[in-house]
Write an enzyme that holds these catalytic residues in place. Structure first.
Site, PDB file in Angstrom:
ATOM      1  N   ASP A 181       0.860  -1.182   0.000  1.00 32.49           N
ATOM      2  CA  ASP A 181       0.000   0.000   0.000  1.00 32.49           C
ATOM      3  C   ASP A 181       0.894   1.229   0.000  1.00 32.49           C
ATOM      4  O   ASP A 181       1.775   1.370   0.858  1.00 32.49           O
ATOM      5  CB  ASP A 181      -0.914   0.005   1.226  1.00 32.49           C
ATOM      6  CG  ASP A 181      -1.749   1.274   1.307  1.00 32.49           C
ATOM      7  OD1 ASP A 181      -2.634   1.440   0.465  1.00 32.49           O
ATOM      8  OD2 ASP A 181      -1.485   2.092   2.220  1.00 32.49           O
ATOM      9  N   GLU A 269      -1.236  -1.331  -5.474  1.00 32.35           N
ATOM     10  CA  GLU A 269      -2.445  -0.626  -5.870  1.00 32.35           C
ATOM     11  C   GLU A 269      -2.143   0.277  -7.058  1.00 32.35           C
ATOM     12  O   GLU A 269      -1.009   0.736  -7.232  1.00 32.35           O
ATOM     13  CB  GLU A 269      -2.999   0.201  -4.707  1.00 32.35           C
ATOM     14  CG  GLU A 269      -2.027   1.214  -4.149  1.00 32.35           C
ATOM     15  CD  GLU A 269      -2.611   1.989  -2.991  1.00 32.35           C
ATOM     16  OE1 GLU A 269      -3.844   2.077  -2.910  1.00 32.35           O
ATOM     17  OE2 GLU A 269      -1.837   2.509  -2.176  1.00 32.35           O
ATOM     18  N   ASP A 351      -3.325   1.733   6.768  1.00 29.55           N
ATOM     19  CA  ASP A 351      -2.362   1.284   5.767  1.00 29.55           C
ATOM     20  C   ASP A 351      -2.135  -0.223   5.840  1.00 29.55           C
ATOM     21  O   ASP A 351      -2.018  -0.891   4.806  1.00 29.55           O
ATOM     22  CB  ASP A 351      -1.037   2.026   5.938  1.00 29.55           C
ATOM     23  CG  ASP A 351      -1.190   3.531   5.732  1.00 29.55           C
ATOM     24  OD1 ASP A 351      -2.107   3.926   4.981  1.00 29.55           O
ATOM     25  OD2 ASP A 351      -0.400   4.297   6.309  1.00 29.55           O
TER      26      ASP A 351
END
Length: 378
Positions: A181, A269, A351
């Site tokens: 992330d 991502e 996170d």
């Protein structure tokens, strides 16, 4: 496999002058060819539709004698680069080719190796029409040199990138999968399949150098245009900007290589930095982070070393979904760093929860037997 190796060049004054001239000639040919192609296209539209054959770099030499001094392969490669730009435009993957600016475009040219015209001997690299140039070869390679790209930074530093054809890297499998992330508070939060989480600090290279950059910029603004002192101030400012860029790239290269070495499957991502930078409050920090550069490095390094890179869909709700029960808790503002799931009452770090969801995404694909695509669709 083709792989590039970039080295610092140390040319003499005469050699540096020739390199600058060749870079300028390659840019001139690119712009002239683009101008003539546009003219031919406009004339074809105005007439019966018949098109004339586009000119070649050699056809310009009688009109512009200074082109004879440059490396002919550099001019030919400029034409190939323009052809590639048009091919991408017609394929719908890029916009219409634009003219190269002397101040804004990347200063570089590419030449090819023909029967040893590009080679390394006694700590020097030979380039066509230039001869042997001192360079810093900080790492070696095995393979045949196919081409060389000479580039110059704003501060007048020269580099050469050698494209080498070599055997594929031996495939050594790694043990882990990792979900990554990306963020601003922490540059990356990584969780592997052993549920070991690591938070990578954001180096904030631009923010740390901002005071020195402002001082150098103000010093440049006070200098008289065209003076030698202004040129000195410009070089000083360019060097400070290059230091920021080099520190950022050093950090990203070391991190991406470590991720690839330790993990067989990497899940990241998919962010859209340009759209995110519409937020003026966060634009500078987002640009300073370099998320896109990290993903680019992961892409080619995973390809080199036999790893699988999964880019989650931009709409994948990694932050909103509870990694324990899968309940979607809804959109959360950026200032919410921790939250509790209303369904299972699990308490999450924002996170860490996102990195776990990205990891679960890869595990779900593997268990379903669908294979591991490079990028997931919606």
């Amino acid at each position: 496999m083709l792989k590039g190796y970039k080295y610092r060049l140390h040319p003499t004054v005469a050699q540096a002058e020739f390199l600058i001239k060749t870079i300028g000639c390659a840019r001139f040919i690119y712009n002239k060819l683009l101008e003539d192609r546009i003219t031919i296209h406009e004339e074809a539209k105005a007439s019966d539709g018949s098109k004339h054959k586009p000119p070649t770099p050699a056809s310009y030499k009688p009109l512009f004698p200074f082109l004879c001094e440059a490396d002919s392969l550099a001019l030919a490669n400029a034409k190939l680069h323009l052809d590639t730009a048009f091919a991408r435009f017609f394929a719908g993957t890029a916009g219409f080719p634009v003219f190269k600016s002397r101040r804004k475009a990347r200063a570089s040219y590419t030449t090819n190796n023909q029967h040893g015209t590009i080679r390394i001997e006694a700590g020097k690299v030979r380039l066509p029409k230039v001869g042997f140039i001192r360079f810093t070869q900080h790492r070696g390679f095995d393979g045949e040199i196919r081409s060389a790209t000479v580039s110059m930074t704003r501060s007048g530093t020269f580099f050469v990138s050698l494209l080498v054809e070599q055997d594929d890297e031996p495939w050594v499998p790694a043990e882990h999968k990792v979900g990554i992330d990306l963020g601003l508070v922490h540059f990356a939060t990584m969780t592997d399949d052993d549920l070991v989480t690591e938070k990578i600090a954001n180096p904030r290279n631009l923010r740390k150098a901002e005071a020195r950059l402002k001082q150098a910029q103000r010093a440049l603004a006070r200098k008289k245009p065209g003076s030698k002192n202004r040129e000195k101030a410009r070089l000083l400012l360019a060097k400070k900007h290059e230091q920021v860029r080099n520190r950022r790239h050093d950090f990203l290269h070391k991190l991406s290589r470590r991720i690839v070495d330790e993990n067989q499957v990497v899940v990241v991502e998919t962010l859209k930095p340009r759209e995110m930078m519409q937020n003026r409050r966060l634009a500078k920090s987002i640009g300073d982070a370099g998320w896109g550069e990290l993903v680019r490095q992961l892409e080619y390094k995973c390809k080199f070393y036999g790893r699988t890179l999964i880019k989650a869909d931009p709409w994948f709700a990694s932050t909103q979904v509870c990694s324990s029960c899968g309940e979607n808790g809804g959109k959360k503002e950026l200032d919410i760093r921790e939250w509790t799931c209303a369904a299972c009452f699990a308490h999450h770090d924002r996170d860490v929860n996102a990195s776990l969801n990205l990891l679960h995404l890869a595990e779900g694909i593997m268990s379903s037997g669908q294979g591991l695509p490079d990028e997931l669709g919606p």
